[in-house]
Design an enzyme around this catalytic site. Sequence first.
Site, PDB file in Angstrom:
ATOM      1  N   ASP A  82      38.783 -57.212 -88.011  1.00 14.27           N
ATOM      2  CA  ASP A  82      39.103 -56.290 -86.912  1.00 14.27           C
ATOM      3  C   ASP A  82      38.603 -56.747 -85.545  1.00 14.27           C
ATOM      4  O   ASP A  82      39.084 -56.279 -84.517  1.00 14.27           O
ATOM      5  CB  ASP A  82      38.536 -54.897 -87.201  1.00 14.27           C
ATOM      6  CG  ASP A  82      37.014 -54.877 -87.350  1.00 14.27           C
ATOM      7  OD1 ASP A  82      36.380 -55.953 -87.240  1.00 14.27           O
ATOM      8  OD2 ASP A  82      36.447 -53.794 -87.579  1.00 14.27           O
ATOM      9  N   HIS A  83      37.644 -57.680 -85.493  1.00 11.72           N
ATOM     10  CA  HIS A  83      36.983 -58.011 -84.222  1.00 11.72           C
ATOM     11  C   HIS A  83      37.617 -59.170 -83.460  1.00 11.72           C
ATOM     12  O   HIS A  83      37.325 -59.346 -82.274  1.00 11.72           O
ATOM     13  CB  HIS A  83      35.509 -58.365 -84.489  1.00 11.72           C
ATOM     14  CG  HIS A  83      34.578 -57.195 -84.425  1.00 11.72           C
ATOM     15  ND1 HIS A  83      34.719 -56.087 -85.225  1.00 11.72           N
ATOM     16  CD2 HIS A  83      33.478 -56.958 -83.650  1.00 11.72           C
ATOM     17  CE1 HIS A  83      33.749 -55.233 -84.955  1.00 11.72           C
ATOM     18  NE2 HIS A  83      32.987 -55.726 -84.007  1.00 11.72           N
ATOM     19  N   ASP A 103      27.618 -53.759 -88.900  1.00 14.62           N
ATOM     20  CA  ASP A 103      28.104 -53.294 -87.609  1.00 14.62           C
ATOM     21  C   ASP A 103      27.335 -52.024 -87.267  1.00 14.62           C
ATOM     22  O   ASP A 103      27.095 -51.185 -88.138  1.00 14.62           O
ATOM     23  CB  ASP A 103      29.611 -53.010 -87.658  1.00 14.62           C
ATOM     24  CG  ASP A 103      30.190 -52.738 -86.277  1.00 14.62           C
ATOM     25  OD1 ASP A 103      30.761 -53.666 -85.683  1.00 14.62           O
ATOM     26  OD2 ASP A 103      30.062 -51.597 -85.784  1.00 14.62           O
ATOM     27  N   ARG A 116      30.664 -47.203 -76.352  1.00 11.75           N
ATOM     28  CA  ARG A 116      29.645 -48.009 -75.684  1.00 11.75           C
ATOM     29  C   ARG A 116      30.208 -48.521 -74.374  1.00 11.75           C
ATOM     30  O   ARG A 116      31.381 -48.887 -74.293  1.00 11.75           O
ATOM     31  CB  ARG A 116      29.263 -49.179 -76.608  1.00 11.75           C
ATOM     32  CG  ARG A 116      27.930 -49.781 -76.366  1.00 11.75           C
ATOM     33  CD  ARG A 116      27.513 -50.628 -77.565  1.00 11.75           C
ATOM     34  NE  ARG A 116      26.830 -49.846 -78.594  1.00 11.75           N
ATOM     35  CZ  ARG A 116      26.624 -50.250 -79.831  1.00 11.75           C
ATOM     36  NH1 ARG A 116      27.060 -51.437 -80.223  1.00 11.75           N
ATOM     37  NH2 ARG A 116      25.976 -49.492 -80.695  1.00 11.75           N
ATOM     38  N   SER A 161      24.687 -53.307 -80.455  1.00 10.84           N
ATOM     39  CA  SER A 161      25.314 -53.870 -81.644  1.00 10.84           C
ATOM     40  C   SER A 161      24.289 -54.384 -82.641  1.00 10.84           C
ATOM     41  O   SER A 161      23.173 -54.753 -82.287  1.00 10.84           O
ATOM     42  CB  SER A 161      26.252 -55.002 -81.217  1.00 10.84           C
ATOM     43  OG  SER A 161      26.624 -55.783 -82.320  1.00 10.84           O
ATOM     44  N   ARG A 215      24.531 -57.162 -84.117  1.00 16.14           N
ATOM     45  CA  ARG A 215      24.756 -58.615 -84.254  1.00 16.14           C
ATOM     46  C   ARG A 215      23.453 -59.404 -84.428  1.00 16.14           C
ATOM     47  O   ARG A 215      22.589 -59.435 -83.564  1.00 16.14           O
ATOM     48  CB  ARG A 215      25.577 -59.141 -83.082  1.00 16.14           C
ATOM     49  CG  ARG A 215      24.935 -59.066 -81.731  1.00 16.14           C
ATOM     50  CD  ARG A 215      25.929 -59.336 -80.618  1.00 16.14           C
ATOM     51  NE  ARG A 215      26.923 -58.266 -80.527  1.00 16.14           N
ATOM     52  CZ  ARG A 215      27.596 -57.961 -79.414  1.00 16.14           C
ATOM     53  NH1 ARG A 215      27.417 -58.653 -78.327  1.00 16.14           N
ATOM     54  NH2 ARG A 215      28.467 -56.982 -79.406  1.00 16.14           N
TER      55      ARG A 215
END
Length: 773
Positions: free
Chosen positions: A125-126, A190, A468, A663, A665
């Site tokens: 999806d990213h 995520d 965000r 995030s 990440r």
Amino acid sequence: VNAGCVWGLALGTGARRFHVSAAFSAKAKVAMSRFEPSSTINYEKMHENINIVRRRLSRPLTLSEKIVYGHLDDPAGQEIDRGRTYLRLRPDRVAMQDATAQMAMLQFISSGLPRVAVPSTIHCDHLIEAQIGGPEDLQRAKEVNEEVYNFLATAAAKYGVGFWKPGSGIIHQIILENYAYPGVMLIGTDSHTPNGGGLGSICIGVGGADAVDVMAGIPWELKCPNVIGVKLTGSLSGWTSPKDVILKVAGILTVKGGTGAIVEYHGPGIWCRMATICNMGAEIGATTSIFPYNHRMKTYMEKTGRGEISAVADHFKDDLVPDNGCEYDQVIEINLSELKPHINGPFTPDLCHPVSEIGATAKKNGWPLEVKVGLIGSCTNSSYEDMGRAASLAKQALDKGLKCKAQFTVTPGSEQIRATIERDGYSKILSDVGGIVLANACGPCIGQWDRKDVKKGEKNTIVTSYNRNFTARNDANPATHAFVTSPEIVTAMAIAGTLDFNPETDYLTAANGEKFKLEAPTGDELPSRDFDPGQDTYQYPPAEGSSVMVNVSPTSNRLQLLEPFDTWQGKDLEGMRILIKVKGKCTTDHISAAGPWLKFRGHLDNISNNMLIGAVNIDNDAVNKVKNLLTGKFGGVPDVARHYKANGVNWVVVGDENYGEGSSREHAALEPRHLGGRAIIVKSFARIHETNLKKQGLLPLTFDDAKDYDKIRPDDKISITGLPSLVPGKPLTAVIEHSDGSQESITLNHTFNETQLEWFRAGSALNRMKELQ
């Protein structure tokens, strides 16, 4: 605080509970999802664990405690103290989005294990950039990202992971439609994984290394969360939406007020779109958010083909609501009948304004009033009802001969949502009013937006229904003022073309010149017909994947196999340079930017070229400009870090409050480690980032006295002493050596437990896992 927990149902006796468990054990053999018929829901085990813990604690439990403690590895022996002890948990499943799955799967490959131990999925999806429209952008993404998609698809097949192809939708909407259910514990790579709390699930955002632990069958560690209760009374009406609930909560708690806590909604007002509220709980730093099991969850489960699960959940409903008399660490009360539409921003999701006041506030602060683009959708607000309510406003405008004055984009959350709103006419209405329907993907919400209407540096305003709005997050333009609000308010402002439009009181001018007001939006919660599933985009893993080949070319610039990090040498870290002393907010977007950098998420060395390029250097108020103290020249942050590493010089980063918010990440931790960093010293950390740093063998340390941040100068050297004797709870000492030869010592705190100290000593959690094999 005794909140009463009015939704807790009467508790049965232990004997009755045993009877319930035994009576329905046969029925409980229900698959966790239609994609995994052999993996079944085990409410009995959770029920048994809850009873063990309740007897030990001798008190009523909140809902989040029930589900979290219900997944303890050792419910009889685990020390439980909210906000203090670390819990060892057994989550039910793992979900990974494609940008973070690359590194997670590379780490899993490095572990040497043959197959995942729990049901796991990858969601593409990213990596789909918004340019023209859904079909065109999807096709381009498949071509540009072919190497990465092939890697993920083959790695998924080899190791037993389900694979959702590009175009399937956003990970969190797919989880809601297929994998979340009341009482499940899911971890996802995520930060908006808590979206699943809208279905009574404990869904927690983590870094890839945490996902590897769970996929490897190792107990997963989480600091025992505090519990914040949000009591909802009254009911939503008119222009007020569920988004306004979390915008209001964000304004109350701020971006760090939920750190270390689960936010648990309760009270008679809980009947609203719950996933939206839980999704954006990430913006207050919460571990996750959750609603109690209720009839709307049951209806949604049935509508998405999971009636069997809701039937079993009905039998265990006592475990899926809070106990009467349970206690929260903090309680917030919101009367939904009095709540007004809100809009938050710019540059931070906790700057909260009533829509009725944003125009005056914008004028006072010099924020641009013209709305250049309105963007609806994303994992936060892409439900069928969201799209229906936006379409109801678009139709009113069309009936009066109007189209959007601003550009307008629509992001369906999943292929199922896309197909259903197309079938039911919503897509056509939204397109007719001027909207562009984008791919079923994250798109502009995570910076995947090839924006053409403004130049970089041009001051402008956008309004989104996203979650965000950090500086430059959506379009890489630091001058873009991004505001987050509900899809309804975004649509109204896109039609009006201005930020100072309040649809509750202000008029529009129809094509014939007459003045009119938009009526409050309406929309069906669920389609009257069944959802249209659209195209089949799921790849089942084969029963036996050992023969599947996973190729990573040594010349690839997108993918790179991982090399183990070096181990700690057993002594203090002395004479380290300060790479950068960061001024103010430093999110994971500042540390490891997304947008165009997403393409390097599977190549650690290449993506390390974005390390801290968005952080503000306190020495010169510039970004990506720090002094190389070996050469005396200024350079980019990653370049100076590489020079230090090449010359055997260890370095640290010094930061401010809530360092690493945003995030999940883990690249924001991997990159400093890869480029020679040893410690990150700040006033306070965001939860996920602190854990990610520990996982990669770094020292996340906090000032015992926040004022000590001011003692450190960018040209200092720092030595961290006390490492050979480091134990949980014992502070460290930092000796600061100034350039004039003077020295001073400060105290630094840490939150390592013994297991986490083993990660540090081994060089990383992955190194430690290999040691134990």
